[in-house]
Scaffold this active site. Sequence first.
Site, PDB file in Angstrom:
ATOM      1  CG  ASN A 128       8.631 -24.781  13.530  1.00  0.00           C
ATOM      2  OD1 ASN A 128       8.291 -25.939  12.945  1.00  0.00           O
ATOM      3  ND2 ASN A 128       8.329 -24.974  15.087  1.00  0.00           N
ATOM      4  CG  HIS A 158       3.481 -26.074   9.294  1.00  0.00           C
ATOM      5  ND1 HIS A 158       2.302 -26.463   9.675  1.00  0.00           N
ATOM      6  CD2 HIS A 158       3.709 -25.022  10.526  1.00  0.00           C
ATOM      7  CE1 HIS A 158       1.995 -26.301  10.863  1.00  0.00           C
ATOM      8  NE2 HIS A 158       2.681 -25.298  11.142  1.00  0.00           N
ATOM      9  CG  HIS A 200       6.723 -29.810  18.548  1.00  0.00           C
ATOM     10  ND1 HIS A 200       5.564 -29.177  18.855  1.00  0.00           N
ATOM     11  CD2 HIS A 200       6.664 -30.747  19.471  1.00  0.00           C
ATOM     12  CE1 HIS A 200       4.912 -29.652  19.998  1.00  0.00           C
ATOM     13  NE2 HIS A 200       5.672 -30.696  20.281  1.00  0.00           N
ATOM     14  NE  ARG A 235       2.297 -30.967  17.347  1.00  0.00           N
ATOM     15  CZ  ARG A 235       1.506 -30.505  18.406  1.00  0.00           C
ATOM     16  NH1 ARG A 235       0.733 -31.664  19.305  1.00  0.00           N
ATOM     17  NH2 ARG A 235       1.047 -29.340  18.378  1.00  0.00           N
ATOM     18  NE  ARG A 290      -0.240 -33.592  15.394  1.00  0.00           N
ATOM     19  CZ  ARG A 290      -1.010 -32.617  16.001  1.00  0.00           C
ATOM     20  NH1 ARG A 290      -1.364 -31.392  15.732  1.00  0.00           N
ATOM     21  NH2 ARG A 290      -1.716 -33.127  17.117  1.00  0.00           N
ATOM     22  CD  GLU A 341       8.525 -25.324  19.039  1.00  0.00           C
ATOM     23  OE1 GLU A 341       8.646 -24.155  19.049  1.00  0.00           O
ATOM     24  OE2 GLU A 341       7.746 -26.017  18.486  1.00  0.00           O
ATOM     25  CB  THR A 343      -0.631 -25.105  16.071  1.00  0.00           C
ATOM     26  OG1 THR A 343       0.455 -24.824  16.405  1.00  0.00           O
ATOM     27  CG2 THR A 343      -1.828 -24.067  16.481  1.00  0.00           C
ATOM     28  CB  THR A 344       1.638 -25.273  20.604  1.00  0.00           C
ATOM     29  OG1 THR A 344       2.540 -26.185  20.110  1.00  0.00           O
ATOM     30  CG2 THR A 344       1.923 -24.860  22.258  1.00  0.00           C
ATOM     31  CD  GLU A 375       9.271 -19.956  21.626  1.00  0.00           C
ATOM     32  OE1 GLU A 375       8.822 -19.575  20.559  1.00  0.00           O
ATOM     33  OE2 GLU A 375      10.233 -20.739  21.479  1.00  0.00           O
ATOM     34  CG  HIS A 409       1.647 -20.151  18.844  1.00  0.00           C
ATOM     35  ND1 HIS A 409       1.894 -21.034  18.570  1.00  0.00           N
ATOM     36  CD2 HIS A 409       0.318 -19.911  18.655  1.00  0.00           C
ATOM     37  CE1 HIS A 409       0.900 -22.099  18.119  1.00  0.00           C
ATOM     38  NE2 HIS A 409      -0.149 -21.216  18.171  1.00  0.00           N
ATOM     39  N   GLY A 410       2.140 -17.675  15.894  1.00  0.00           N
ATOM     40  CA  GLY A 410       1.134 -16.527  15.495  1.00  0.00           C
ATOM     41  C   GLY A 410       1.616 -15.586  14.673  1.00  0.00           C
ATOM     42  N   GLY A 451       7.352 -20.271  11.972  1.00  0.00           N
ATOM     43  CA  GLY A 451       7.482 -21.065  11.037  1.00  0.00           C
ATOM     44  C   GLY A 451       6.201 -21.271   9.947  1.00  0.00           C
TER      45      GLY A 451
END
Length: 245
Positions: free
Chosen positions: A9, A12, A45, A47, A51, A72, A102-103, A153, A192-193, A214
């Site tokens: 991802n 960032h 993603h 959004r 952002r 995403e 974040t999500t 996912e 995620h994480g 990511g």
Amino acid sequence: MSRIRLGVNVDHVATLREVRKGIYPDPVEAARICAKGGADRIVCHLREDRRHIHERDVGRLLETIHLPLNLEMSSSSEIVQIALQLRPYQVTLVPERRQELTTEGGLDVLANERKLKNIVSSFRGKKIRVSLFIDPELKQLDGAFRLKADAVEFHTGTYANASPLRRKYQLRKLSRVCREAHAMGLEVAAGHGLHYRNVRPVTRIGEIEELNIGHSIVSRALFVGLAEAVREMKGLLSENSRKRR
């Protein structure tokens, strides 16, 4: 020996660009470097508040990066229409709140089933693969199956943030729901994480075909460079493929 794909991802990288609203660092150039480092897919993603990633980034990624793009996105009508026009390889529907950093969790498929059914049908009609980002819960998995998603996912944030004792429980829970998803014929991904110190146990779940990571890769890139950060993560995935069921 099964091999887990790595989706990187690049959000960032765009986050850093947006700090000064400039033109660098460029997430598209970052994606090129990720590809050279061994990434199997690129993830971003789009959004609603833009952002980090913008439509032009998605368009340029599709034009110049020769890897499948996993977009995403929320289920808002504006973003759905943009994705239908851009036609990425895959869309992953995620929950989205403007005030979140974040999500924060998985999509509530059950509460949004009627709306999601129409959206999934629209993408499938354009031959765009659909994945649903959900918590590792059987009831949410059942909903994803009813919607005829191509993939799920599973949100690994709860596992990543848990204490060592609770982490073992979360890992067992994730493993169980991955087996169920695979039995249903769904492609199984997770993310995620996840970072370099907690990803190994997840890679040993035999049904997981892809991990999407990511923040930790971009963070590691500050010290070793982006291509090397991707290679290091790929190494962890390959190393643990030998230990999968």
